[in-house]
Design a protein around this motif. Structure first.
Motif, PDB file in Angstrom:
ATOM      1  N   GLY A 125      53.567  30.920  41.933  1.00 39.59           N
ATOM      2  CA  GLY A 125      54.611  30.348  41.090  1.00 39.59           C
ATOM      3  C   GLY A 125      54.376  30.579  39.613  1.00 39.59           C
ATOM      4  N   ILE A 126      53.604  31.605  39.287  1.00 42.62           N
ATOM      5  CA  ILE A 126      53.372  31.975  37.888  1.00 42.62           C
ATOM      6  C   ILE A 126      54.502  32.904  37.446  1.00 42.62           C
ATOM      7  CG2 ILE A 126      51.826  33.353  36.417  1.00 42.62           C
ATOM      8  CD1 ILE A 126      49.501  32.173  38.038  1.00 42.62           C
ATOM      9  N   PRO A 127      55.001  32.775  36.229  1.00 42.59           N
ATOM     10  CA  PRO A 127      56.121  33.627  35.793  1.00 42.59           C
ATOM     11  C   PRO A 127      55.869  35.106  36.053  1.00 42.59           C
ATOM     12  CG  PRO A 127      55.686  31.936  34.158  1.00 42.59           C
ATOM     13  CD  PRO A 127      54.595  31.812  35.175  1.00 42.59           C
ATOM     14  N   ALA A 128      56.895  35.796  36.532  1.00 52.26           N
ATOM     15  CA  ALA A 128      56.757  37.208  36.874  1.00 52.26           C
ATOM     16  C   ALA A 128      56.407  38.065  35.664  1.00 52.26           C
ATOM     17  CB  ALA A 128      58.055  37.711  37.518  1.00 52.26           C
ATOM     18  N   SER A 129      56.736  37.585  34.479  1.00 49.83           N
ATOM     19  CA  SER A 129      56.469  38.356  33.259  1.00 49.83           C
ATOM     20  C   SER A 129      55.014  38.241  32.796  1.00 49.83           C
ATOM     21  CB  SER A 129      57.382  37.874  32.134  1.00 49.83           C
ATOM     22  OG  SER A 129      57.217  36.478  31.925  1.00 49.83           O
ATOM     23  N   ALA A 130      54.215  37.387  33.431  1.00 51.57           N
ATOM     24  CA  ALA A 130      52.827  37.190  33.009  1.00 51.57           C
ATOM     25  C   ALA A 130      51.991  38.424  33.309  1.00 51.57           C
ATOM     26  CB  ALA A 130      52.231  35.968  33.709  1.00 51.57           C
ATOM     27  N   SER A 131      50.916  38.595  32.554  1.00 54.20           N
ATOM     28  CA  SER A 131      49.960  39.677  32.790  1.00 54.20           C
ATOM     29  C   SER A 131      48.845  39.171  33.697  1.00 54.20           C
ATOM     30  CB  SER A 131      49.383  40.170  31.466  1.00 54.20           C
ATOM     31  OG  SER A 131      48.987  39.080  30.655  1.00 54.20           O
ATOM     32  N   VAL A 132      48.170  40.115  34.379  1.00 52.94           N
ATOM     33  CA  VAL A 132      47.103  39.761  35.311  1.00 52.94           C
ATOM     34  C   VAL A 132      45.909  40.672  35.077  1.00 52.94           C
ATOM     35  CG1 VAL A 132      46.491  39.277  37.706  1.00 52.94           C
ATOM     36  CG2 VAL A 132      48.906  39.300  37.028  1.00 52.94           C
ATOM     37  N   TYR A 298      33.558  39.130  47.651  1.00 52.94           N
ATOM     38  CA  TYR A 298      33.014  38.918  46.308  1.00 52.94           C
ATOM     39  C   TYR A 298      32.917  40.263  45.626  1.00 52.94           C
ATOM     40  CZ  TYR A 298      31.837  34.017  46.613  1.00 52.94           C
ATOM     41  OH  TYR A 298      31.933  32.655  46.655  1.00 52.94           O
ATOM     42  N   ASP A 299      33.143  40.386  44.343  1.00 51.37           N
ATOM     43  CA  ASP A 299      33.627  39.396  43.418  1.00 51.37           C
ATOM     44  C   ASP A 299      35.080  39.695  43.065  1.00 51.37           C
ATOM     45  OD1 ASP A 299      33.352  41.788  42.082  1.00 51.37           O
ATOM     46  OD2 ASP A 299      31.590  41.172  40.972  1.00 51.37           O
ATOM     47  N   SER A 300      35.940  38.690  43.193  1.00 47.24           N
ATOM     48  CA  SER A 300      37.368  38.917  43.008  1.00 47.24           C
ATOM     49  C   SER A 300      38.029  37.672  42.433  1.00 47.24           C
ATOM     50  CB  SER A 300      38.021  39.277  44.349  1.00 47.24           C
ATOM     51  OG  SER A 300      39.399  39.520  44.191  1.00 47.24           O
ATOM     52  N   ALA A 301      38.603  37.806  41.245  1.00 48.00           N
ATOM     53  CA  ALA A 301      39.309  36.691  40.604  1.00 48.00           C
ATOM     54  C   ALA A 301      40.368  37.242  39.664  1.00 48.00           C
ATOM     55  CB  ALA A 301      38.324  35.792  39.849  1.00 48.00           C
ATOM     56  N   PHE A 302      41.186  36.325  39.112  1.00 49.59           N
ATOM     57  CA  PHE A 302      42.359  36.744  38.352  1.00 49.59           C
ATOM     58  C   PHE A 302      42.528  35.899  37.098  1.00 49.59           C
ATOM     59  CE2 PHE A 302      43.041  36.482  42.972  1.00 49.59           C
ATOM     60  CZ  PHE A 302      42.848  37.832  43.278  1.00 49.59           C
ATOM     61  N   ALA A 303      42.804  36.577  36.003  1.00 51.95           N
ATOM     62  CA  ALA A 303      43.127  35.915  34.737  1.00 51.95           C
ATOM     63  C   ALA A 303      44.585  36.211  34.427  1.00 51.95           C
ATOM     64  CB  ALA A 303      42.228  36.424  33.620  1.00 51.95           C
ATOM     65  N   PHE A 304      45.426  35.188  34.466  1.00 55.64           N
ATOM     66  CA  PHE A 304      46.853  35.334  34.198  1.00 55.64           C
ATOM     67  C   PHE A 304      47.151  34.830  32.791  1.00 55.64           C
ATOM     68  CE2 PHE A 304      46.370  34.425  38.731  1.00 55.64           C
ATOM     69  CZ  PHE A 304      47.133  35.411  39.339  1.00 55.64           C
TER      70      PHE A 304
END
Length: 455
Positions: A125-132, A298-304
């Motif tokens: 549910g994060i805005p589609a325009s966000a960067s990842v 491991y290792d896998s994560a996301f910065a939005f």
């Protein structure tokens, strides 16, 4: 080039044999660390050895010290177990050996990240325009999100922190819950902000930030540029901050909202638990792990980040030799690493294997199993100290010393593994149900073992 088929098949066979053994092998490890270290030490050989022999030596040395953390009865540290498709994709990615810096170094790696990032935003549910940005863990994701926050709040105050640094910069105030995760503080240290500037906000009965106290902190707390750190998934209780109300408060008073959602953000993927993170889309940046509840390797994560331009301004760099830099932000522009493993392939594969319905079912099943844990241990006469809202269960066995003895006995027994924690001044057993392969039978077997050992 040399044909690696035989070597790679040996490696894959060993990995498959290990994964097949997880439901039967002891979950903990009792090996003497000095003995384990001795198996790895010794002089570096003067002459090289055949790859097959090196692989066999590695397996023999490591096997006694391998923890069954990918198995169905490991309940420590909010650890999932990598799904079959994601594991296979990671094996192939290691063979491809791609450099995921940008689309010049590996078009496929960047394309996989772009597609998987879109799916992640849709699920959460994060805005589609966000960067990842595809990073290593919540520590890195929190650091990226807070770096973007630092950039923006100082830019609004007329200060270019990337060019001028922090010496002489307007002081930043950070408002965060008193039960925030320790990675938030370490990110503040790494970013040169320090932890003295944190204005801690009290938490409510189950660990979520207290709204009235947050309102007062925004009214009378630090002035000037402000960053507010919220939490989706208290590391002990699983409680989620009231994100909608908190974000609306910050919007009225000014500031950047960062959400540490290492595991709790996945509540958004299920209609059953989505209400716990209602309003998350109002934040400015988010951190989330994949190797926890999504069951990726491991290792896998996301910065939005809701502002891709701010995200890139805080993290990217350019150089004359860096072919492909300077365009639309991608790959290394959104992380703190330039030499990046192509972890997006496993993310793409894991999401495609589950589908949106599978992710929702995983979240719902783990929450149900956590409630089963709580019911079983309560029936056995032990105290469940938290309201079980997600996948976290805190259990007390009397006084602190006895609780620590029970935790140690459970870890030595090998039926299951759970860690200890301190919450509200008490020592408690902390049970995290995050593995897709955990069943009701695994929970019941673990409850029986804990009850036996506590007796």
């Amino acid at each position: 080039m040399e044909d690696f088929r035989h070597l790679f098949r040996l490696a894959a066979d060993h990995a498959a044999d290990f994964r097949r053994s997880l439901s039967d092998r002891p979950v903990g490890v009792s090996v003497d660390r000095a003995v384990l270290a001795e198996a790895f030490t010794g002089p570096l050989p003067a002459a090289g050895r055949p790859p097959e022999q090196v692989l066999a030596d590695l397996v023999a040395a490591a096997e006694p010290g391998l923890v069954a953390s990918a198995g169905p009865r490991y309940f420590g540290f909010v650890v999932g177990g990598a799904s079959p498709a994601a594991t296979a994709a990671d094996i192939v990615a290691a063979g491809w050996d791609q450099l995921a810096t940008n689309a010049v170094s590996s078009p496929a790696a960047v394309a996989a990240e772009a597609a998987a990032g879109g799916w992640l935003k849709e699920l959460l549910g994060i805005p589609a325009s966000a960067s990842v940005g595809f990073v290593t863990g919540a520590q890195a994701a929190n650091t990226v999100g807070l770096a973007a926050a630092r950039h923006q709040v100082l830019a609004e105050a007329g200060w270019d922190v990337e060019r001028r640094g922090l010496l002489g910069a307007p002081p930043i105030g950070v408002i965060a819950g008193e039960e925030r995760h320790g990675t938030v503080d370490r990110s503040l240290r790494l970013l040169g902000l320090g932890t003295d500037l944190v204005h801690p906000v009290p938490a409510g009965p189950n660990g979520a930030i207290d709204l009235a106290s947050l309102r007062e902190a925004l009214r009378a707390g630090p002035s000037g540029p402000r960053i507010v750190c919220l939490q989706a998934g208290n590391v002990n209780t699983g409680a989620c901050d009231p994100l909608r109300e908190a974000c609306e408060l910050v919007r009225r008073h000014g500031g950047w909202v960062h959400v540490d959602g290492a595991f709790g953000l996945w509540a958004a993927a299920s209609p059953v638990t989505r209400h716990l993170v209602d309003g998350l889309e109002l934040a400015d940046s988010w951190a989330c792990d994949g190797h926890k509840w999504l069951n990726l390797p491991y290792d896998s994560a996301f910065a939005f980040c809701a502002r891709p331009d701010v995200h890139a301004a805080a993290m990217s760099y350019s150089a004359a030799y860096l072919v492909g830099s300077g365009g639309a932000p991608e790959g290394a522009d959104l992380t703190a690493e330039s030499s990046r493993r192509a972890r997006g392939f496993a993310v793409w594969a894991g999401l495609r294997e589950l589908g949106s319905g599978g992710v929702a079912a995983l979240v719902e099943r783990c929450c149900g199993l956590a409630r089963r844990f709580a019911a079983g241990l309560t029936a056995a006469g032990f105290e469940v100290a938290n309201e079980v809202v997600l996948n976290q269960v805190l259990v007390g066995f009397g006084d602190d010393a006895r609780t620590d003895r029970v935790v140690a006995a459970v870890q030595a027994d090998g039926t299951c593994w759970a860690g200890g924690t301190t919450w509200r001044g008490r020592r408690l057993m902390r049970i995290s149900v995050s593995n897709a392969t955990t069943t009701e039978a695994d929970v019941d077997r673990s409850v029986a073992a804990i009850t036996r050992l506590a007796g």
